[in-house]
Write a protein that holds these residues in place. Structure first.
Motif, PDB file in Angstrom:
ATOM      1  N   LYS A   6       0.847  -1.190   0.000  1.00 21.37           N
ATOM      2  CA  LYS A   6       0.000   0.000   0.000  1.00 21.37           C
ATOM      3  C   LYS A   6       0.883   1.241   0.000  1.00 21.37           C
ATOM      4  O   LYS A   6       1.792   1.369   0.815  1.00 21.37           O
ATOM      5  N   THR A   7       0.619   2.162  -0.919  1.00 24.10           N
ATOM      6  CA  THR A   7       1.475   3.341  -1.053  1.00 24.10           C
ATOM      7  C   THR A   7       0.712   4.655  -0.919  1.00 24.10           C
ATOM      8  O   THR A   7       1.309   5.686  -0.605  1.00 24.10           O
ATOM      9  N   VAL A   8      -0.593   4.647  -1.185  1.00 30.04           N
ATOM     10  CA  VAL A   8      -1.389   5.876  -1.096  1.00 30.04           C
ATOM     11  C   VAL A   8      -2.673   5.580  -0.335  1.00 30.04           C
ATOM     12  O   VAL A   8      -3.110   4.423  -0.275  1.00 30.04           O
ATOM     13  N   PRO A   9      -3.288   6.598   0.267  1.00 28.38           N
ATOM     14  CA  PRO A   9      -4.564   6.368   0.945  1.00 28.38           C
ATOM     15  C   PRO A   9      -5.619   5.846  -0.023  1.00 28.38           C
ATOM     16  O   PRO A   9      -5.697   6.278  -1.176  1.00 28.38           O
ATOM     17  N   ASP A  10      -6.427   4.904   0.451  1.00 29.76           N
ATOM     18  CA  ASP A  10      -7.514   4.380  -0.372  1.00 29.76           C
ATOM     19  C   ASP A  10      -8.686   5.356  -0.387  1.00 29.76           C
ATOM     20  O   ASP A  10      -8.849   6.170   0.524  1.00 29.76           O
ATOM     21  N   HIS A  11      -9.514   5.233  -1.406  1.00 32.07           N
ATOM     22  CA  HIS A  11     -10.778   5.967  -1.440  1.00 32.07           C
ATOM     23  C   HIS A  11     -11.926   5.083  -0.969  1.00 32.07           C
ATOM     24  O   HIS A  11     -13.087   5.496  -1.051  1.00 32.07           O
ATOM     25  N   VAL A  12     -11.615   3.887  -0.472  1.00 30.63           N
ATOM     26  CA  VAL A  12     -12.632   2.971   0.040  1.00 30.63           C
ATOM     27  C   VAL A  12     -12.149   2.417   1.381  1.00 30.63           C
ATOM     28  O   VAL A  12     -11.004   1.962   1.487  1.00 30.63           O
ATOM     29  N   HIS A  13     -13.001   2.494   2.402  1.00 28.33           N
ATOM     30  CA  HIS A  13     -12.624   1.922   3.701  1.00 28.33           C
ATOM     31  C   HIS A  13     -13.876   1.559   4.487  1.00 28.33           C
ATOM     32  O   HIS A  13     -14.987   1.982   4.149  1.00 28.33           O
ATOM     33  N   LEU A  14     -13.691   0.776   5.536  1.00 29.64           N
ATOM     34  CA  LEU A  14     -14.800   0.312   6.362  1.00 29.64           C
ATOM     35  C   LEU A  14     -15.079   1.270   7.513  1.00 29.64           C
ATOM     36  O   LEU A  14     -14.172   1.900   8.060  1.00 29.64           O
TER      37      LEU A  14
END
Length: 246
Positions: free
Chosen positions: A187-195
């Protein structure tokens, strides 16, 4: 003490439009209780829903990067005709085909109007009763370790635990799965999907956050400021939020 997954958060520049897309793709409805767009089953807004994971589309100023999200949704279908119908409906609503290196597979990989990837699966018996969302899939290096962390963090129970794929599901055996898929890269960048997770009635949110830290979660500052939820990362850096009960 336990936390329950209650929603999937999707960041979007145009939250209303992305909310409408997901409502059409899933056959649900988009509700707008505030600045976010919440997508859930028809019949009126129910939060938290007792079975499904709703989708909360949150407005952000920055669009998704070109990097593939490390978290995505798999959509369930019941037949080849139903799979074709879901793909056609999603495309009509604004989805586009994407190549994430999947090769020749029986499922279809698409992206929503702001580039968030998702899969429309071929019929699979394991997902026959999940509803339109079959699984929330998390790319990771160690599915076994992720299953241990999330199994202790939430009230969901292990369904399968292996080196390449581990999965959890509600103890009631209802709703979608949470799956951890061994995937190359980090993982290198923040996701645009999370719980988003919610404490059980009567549980103290601060105490639950402390418990998660003891399990290996770390605090996360995304510029959220003073908000009634807590942003954390799991041991592999996947973002998630502990929400406040209203």
């Amino acid at each position: 003490m336990a936390l329950r997954p209650v929603q999937v958060n999707i960041k979007a520049v145009d939250a209303a439009a992305v909310g409408r897309f997901w409502a059409e793709a899933l056959g649900w409805c988009a509700y707008r209780p505030g600045v976010t767009a919440y997508v859930g089953p028809a019949g009126g807004l129910v939060w938290p829903d007792p079975v499904v994971l709703g989708i909360d589309v949150v407005p952000v100023p920055e669009p998704k990067s070109a990097t593939k999200n490390r978290v995505h949704l798999d959509l369930a279908t019941t037949s080849a005709a139903h799979q074709a119908e879901v793909v056609a409906r999603a495309k009509a609503a604004g989805a586009t085909p994407v190549d994430v290196g999947q090769g020749d597979v029986p499922w279809t990989v698409l992206a929503d109007p702001e580039g968030n990837e998702f899969c429309v699966l071929e019929p699979r018996e394991v997902y026959r009763d999940t509803g339109p969302i079959a699984a929330v899939v998390v790319d990771c290096a160690d599915p076994r370790a992720m299953a241990r962390f999330w199994g202790e963090a939430t009230d969901w129970t292990p369904h399968e635990v292996a080196d390449d794929l581990s999965s959890l599901r509600s103890a009631e055996g209802a709703g979608p799965f949470l799956e951890f898929l061994r995937t190359p890269g980090a993982k290198t960048v923040p996701d645009h999907v999370h719980l988003g997770l919610l404490p059980s009635p009567g549980d103290d949110r601060a105490a639950e956050v402390d418990r998660l830290r003891a399990l290996g979660a770390t605090d996360l500052d995304l510029g959220q400021g003073d908000v009634p939820w807590t942003c954390l990362s799991d041991p592999e850096g996947h973002e998630f939020c502990v929400l406040a009960r209203s």
